[in-house]
Design an enzyme around this catalytic site. Sequence first.
Site, mmCIF file in Angstrom:
data_model
loop_
_atom_site.group_PDB
_atom_site.id
_atom_site.type_symbol
_atom_site.label_atom_id
_atom_site.label_comp_id
_atom_site.label_asym_id
_atom_site.label_seq_id
_atom_site.Cartn_x
_atom_site.Cartn_y
_atom_site.Cartn_z
ATOM 1 N N GLY A 47 0.776 -1.243 0.000
ATOM 2 C CA GLY A 47 0.000 0.000 0.000
ATOM 3 C C GLY A 47 0.803 1.287 0.000
ATOM 4 N N GLU A 102 3.913 4.116 5.974
ATOM 5 C CA GLU A 102 2.666 3.340 5.862
ATOM 6 C C GLU A 102 1.666 4.074 4.986
ATOM 7 O OE1 GLU A 102 0.877 0.908 5.996
ATOM 8 O OE2 GLU A 102 0.811 -0.163 7.891
ATOM 9 N N ASP A 106 -4.892 2.255 10.955
ATOM 10 C CA ASP A 106 -6.298 2.047 11.276
ATOM 11 C C ASP A 106 -6.381 1.620 12.752
ATOM 12 O OD1 ASP A 106 -9.038 1.656 10.764
ATOM 13 O OD2 ASP A 106 -8.751 -0.372 10.038
ATOM 14 N N LYS A 134 -6.365 7.093 10.802
ATOM 15 C CA LYS A 134 -7.764 6.977 11.245
ATOM 16 C C LYS A 134 -7.764 6.846 12.767
ATOM 17 C CE LYS A 134 -10.017 4.441 7.407
ATOM 18 N NZ LYS A 134 -10.371 3.068 6.971
ATOM 19 N N ARG A 173 -5.148 0.509 -6.814
ATOM 20 C CA ARG A 173 -3.906 1.084 -6.282
ATOM 21 C C ARG A 173 -3.361 2.171 -7.193
ATOM 22 N NH1 ARG A 173 -2.126 -2.153 -2.001
ATOM 23 N NH2 ARG A 173 -2.386 -4.390 -2.212
HETATM 24 P P1 5GP Z 1 -4.349 -1.735 11.100
HETATM 25 O O1 5GP Z 1 -3.442 -2.868 11.462
HETATM 26 O O2 5GP Z 1 -3.876 -0.384 11.593
HETATM 27 O O3 5GP Z 1 -5.763 -1.992 11.504
HETATM 28 O O4 5GP Z 1 -4.450 -1.711 9.547
HETATM 29 C C1 5GP Z 1 -3.503 -1.196 8.786
HETATM 30 C C2 5GP Z 1 -3.635 -1.668 7.361
HETATM 31 O O5 5GP Z 1 -4.982 -1.970 6.987
HETATM 32 C C3 5GP Z 1 -3.223 -0.548 6.462
HETATM 33 O O6 5GP Z 1 -1.839 -0.539 6.268
HETATM 34 C C4 5GP Z 1 -4.000 -0.847 5.203
HETATM 35 O O7 5GP Z 1 -3.249 -1.724 4.403
HETATM 36 C C5 5GP Z 1 -5.268 -1.517 5.699
HETATM 37 N N1 5GP Z 1 -6.380 -0.533 5.753
HETATM 38 C C6 5GP Z 1 -6.925 0.050 6.831
HETATM 39 N N2 5GP Z 1 -7.914 0.910 6.498
HETATM 40 C C7 5GP Z 1 -7.973 0.872 5.140
HETATM 41 C C8 5GP Z 1 -8.784 1.572 4.162
HETATM 42 O O8 5GP Z 1 -9.650 2.398 4.440
HETATM 43 N N3 5GP Z 1 -8.533 1.258 2.862
HETATM 44 C C9 5GP Z 1 -7.588 0.340 2.473
HETATM 45 N N4 5GP Z 1 -7.436 0.136 1.175
HETATM 46 N N5 5GP Z 1 -6.805 -0.310 3.361
HETATM 47 C C10 5GP Z 1 -7.008 -0.043 4.670
HETATM 48 MG MG MG Z 2 -0.636 -1.014 4.796
#
Ligand code: 5GP
Ligand code: MG
Length: 187
Positions: A47, A102, A106, A134, A173
Site C-alpha cells: 500500500g 505506511e 487504522d 484513522k 492502487r
Molecule cells: P491496522 O493494522 O492499523 O488496523 O491496519 C492497517 C492496514 O490496513 C493498512 O496498512 C492498510 O493496508 C489496511 N487498511 C486500513 N484501512 C484501510 C482503508 O480504508 N482502505 C484500504 N485500502 N486499506 C485499509
Molecule cells: Mg498497509
Amino acid sequence: MGSEADIERVLWTEEEISGRVAELASQISDDFKGFPAPIVVVGVATGAFLFLADIVRKITLPVAVDFIRAESYGSGTESSGVPRVSCDLKIDISGKHVILVEDIVDTGNTLSCLISHLQRKGASSVSVCTFLDKPARRQVQFKLVGEGKFYWGFECPEYFVVGYGMDYAELYRNLPYVGVLRPEMRK
Ligand code: 5GP
Ligand code: MG
C-alpha cells in the site's frame, strides 16, 4: 470493477496529495538533518509504494530504501487477526534511524507489530510516516522507538478508501487520488 466509475467520492486530489507530501518531506528533511547517514526509509508493502516513491524523491538527505510486508488483512476490508511479518528487510538496520512509511494506520495493530520488529532488529530510533491516519479506529496505542516521531499526511474519516497505493482486492492502487469506494463494490 477496478476503475474510476467505482469511486463514490474523491477525498484528496492528486494536487492536494503532492502538496502535502512535499510538506512532510520538508519536515522530515529538517528533523533528521545532522543524524548519521543514511536514514533508512522502510515502506510497508504494498500500500505504501506510491507514497514512498513520492516522499523519498523530496527528502533532501541521504536515504536507504527497503520494504517490509505484514499480513493480517485478506482480500476483504476487515482485519483478520494478529499481523505478522511475512517479508522481511534486506538492509541491516542495527544502529540506524528508521522511518516506517505506511499507507494508513487504522486499528494500529500492523504498526505496533512492525515497530516491535524493527526495535528487535536494533534500530536506534523508529519514526512513522503514514499517509493517512484513522485515529478514531485505534485499538492499539503503538510506541515509537528512541527519539522517533510520528508524521501523518491527512486524518481520514471512517470510510474504506482506495487509490494512491491503497487497494480493495488488489485493485484501485493506481488511482492518483484517494477516494471512497462505492459500497456495492465491496462484496
Ligand atoms: P491496522 O493494522 O492499523 O488496523 O491496519 C492497517 C492496514 O490496513 C493498512 O496498512 C492498510 O493496508 C489496511 N487498511 C486500513 N484501512 C484501510 C482503508 O480504508 N482502505 C484500504 N485500502 N486499506 C485499509
Ligand atoms: Mg498497509
